[in-house]
Write an enzyme that holds these catalytic residues in place. Structure first.
Site, PDB file in Angstrom:
ATOM      1  N   PHE B  39      50.440 -10.576 -30.302  1.00 35.24           N
ATOM      2  CA  PHE B  39      50.063 -10.082 -28.978  1.00 35.24           C
ATOM      3  C   PHE B  39      50.355 -11.150 -27.928  1.00 35.24           C
ATOM      4  CE2 PHE B  39      47.648  -7.774 -32.112  1.00 35.24           C
ATOM      5  CZ  PHE B  39      47.678  -6.462 -31.658  1.00 35.24           C
ATOM      6  N   ILE B  77      46.853 -13.396 -31.697  1.00 35.95           N
ATOM      7  CA  ILE B  77      46.850 -13.452 -30.236  1.00 35.95           C
ATOM      8  C   ILE B  77      47.378 -14.817 -29.811  1.00 35.95           C
ATOM      9  CG2 ILE B  77      45.307 -13.593 -28.235  1.00 35.95           C
ATOM     10  CD1 ILE B  77      43.495 -11.592 -29.647  1.00 35.95           C
ATOM     11  N   CYS B  78      48.324 -14.829 -28.901  1.00 31.49           N
ATOM     12  CA  CYS B  78      48.898 -16.097 -28.434  1.00 31.49           C
ATOM     13  C   CYS B  78      47.853 -16.911 -27.668  1.00 31.49           C
ATOM     14  CB  CYS B  78      50.095 -15.840 -27.525  1.00 31.49           C
ATOM     15  SG  CYS B  78      50.649 -17.351 -26.706  1.00 31.49           S
ATOM     16  N   VAL B  79      47.696 -18.160 -28.074  1.00 30.41           N
ATOM     17  CA  VAL B  79      46.638 -18.999 -27.483  1.00 30.41           C
ATOM     18  C   VAL B  79      46.874 -19.267 -25.996  1.00 30.41           C
ATOM     19  CG1 VAL B  79      47.707 -21.171 -28.281  1.00 30.41           C
ATOM     20  CG2 VAL B  79      45.276 -21.107 -27.730  1.00 30.41           C
ATOM     21  N   ALA B  82      46.256 -16.167 -24.074  1.00 34.65           N
ATOM     22  CA  ALA B  82      44.829 -15.838 -24.161  1.00 34.65           C
ATOM     23  C   ALA B  82      43.989 -16.700 -23.222  1.00 34.65           C
ATOM     24  CB  ALA B  82      44.343 -16.000 -25.593  1.00 34.65           C
TER      25      ALA B  82
END
Lengths: 124, 130
Positions: B39, B77-79, B82
Site C-alpha cells: 500500500f 504499508i509503506c512507512v 504512512a
C-alpha cells in the site's frame, strides 16, 4: 543490498505533474530506494509527467519543496535510462533543452514497444 | 501464478482498492498465489482500523484484514507514506512520540524495499491506482 538472484527490467512510468499531487515526489522516492536492488531500471516520463523534468521550477508561491534537483542525483544511483515521450513534450511546448537532465526522446510507438519488453511496470 | 499487488489510492474515494480486493479474491479463488500487497500513496489509508463506514456499506479495511487472516496474505504499508498520512503501529507511534496507533489487524508497516522485492519475486506485479 537485497539478494534476489535475478535482474528484472523495471520501468517507472511517471505520468503526473510534479506538483498538485504527491505522485511525482513519492515515485522518485521509490526510484531512489529501489536503486539498492540493482535491477535494470528505466524511467519513462509521459503525459503531464514530462513537467517533472522542467528546468527552473519555482515552488515558493506553492509553499512546497522544489524537489526537481533530486532528478540530477539519479545518475549517482546508476539510474541512467531516462526517457521522455516525444508527443507528450510536443503538445506541452517543451523540447529536451527545457529539461533539467539529459534524456532520450522516444515516440509514442517506441514507448509502447519498450513497455511490452519490461518485466515490471510501476505507474505513478 | 504468483502475483504482487500495489494499491495506490485510499478507500472509498477511489475504486482502486475495491478493484484490487476483487482481483485478489478472484486470483485466490482460481488457485493463484498473492506474494504481497503493498500500500502506497493514499493507499496506506486502507490500513487504519479507525475506519467506520455506514453500516450498509462495505468495510474495506476489515475486508482486507479478513482476507489476510484467511489466506495468510502479507499486507504491507509503506512507512514513509504512512508517516505523512498518520498511519502508525505501536512501534512507529512510540518512535515518533505519538499518543496512539491505528494500524488494522493483518497489516504491517515496512519500507519501500518490500515493493521492490515483491516486484522482483512475483511473476506479475499489478498496480491499482488513479
Amino acid at each position: 543490498m537485497e539478494e534476489a538472484g535475478e535482474t528484472k527490467k523495471i520501468m517507472y512510468v511517471n505520468r503526473k505533474a510534479p506538483y498538485g499531487t504527491i505522485y511525482a515526489l513519492e515515485a522518485l522516492e521509490v526510484v531512489l530506494i529501489g536503486a539498492a536492488f540493482e535491477q535494470d531500471v528505466y524511467m519513462m516520463f509521459l503525459d503531464d509527467g514530462v513537467f517533472q523534468l522542467k528546468k527552473e521550477q519555482d515552488t515558493k508561491a506553492l509553499g512546497v519543496k522544489n524537489f526537481s534537483p533530486t532528478y540530477r542525483a539519479l545518475e549517482m544511483y546508476d539510474v541512467e535510462k531516462i526517457y521522455v515521450e516525444k508527443e507528450s513534450m510536443e503538445v506541452r511546448g517543451l523540447t529536451a533543452d527545457d529539461l533539467i537532465i539529459p534524456v532520450e526522446v522516444k515516440s509514442n510507438e517506441e514507448v509502447t514497444k519498450m513497455m511490452t519488453e519490461m518485466d515490471v511496470l510501476l505507474n505513478f | 501464478m504468483k502475483f504482487g499487488i500495489m494499491v495506490n489510492e485510499g478507500p472509498y474515494t477511489h475504486q482502486a482498492s475495491d478493484s484490487a480486493y476483487n482481483f485478489v479474491a478472484a486470483a485466490l479463488e482460481k488457485g493463484h498465489e498473492i506474494y504481497r500487497i503493498f500500500f502506497y500513496h493514499d493507499g496506506v489509508n486502507n490500513g487504519t482500523r479507525l475506519t467506520t463506514p455506514p453500516q450498509d456499506d462495505r468495510n474495506i479495511v476489515n475486508r482486507w484484514s479478513a482476507l489476510a487472516e484467511k489466506h495468510e496474505i502479507d499486507l504491507v504499508i509503506c512507512v514513509a507514506a504512512a508517516q505523512r498520512r498518520g498511519i502508525a503501529d505501536a512501534d512507529e507511534s512510540k518512535r515518533n512520540g505519538k499518543d496512539a496507533d491505528n494500524i488494522a489487524p493483518g497489516f504491517r508497516i515496512s519500507g519501500l524495499g518490500q515493493l521492490l522485492e515483491a516486484s522482483i519475486q512475483a511473476d506479475r506485479m499489478v498496480v491499482f491506482g488513479d
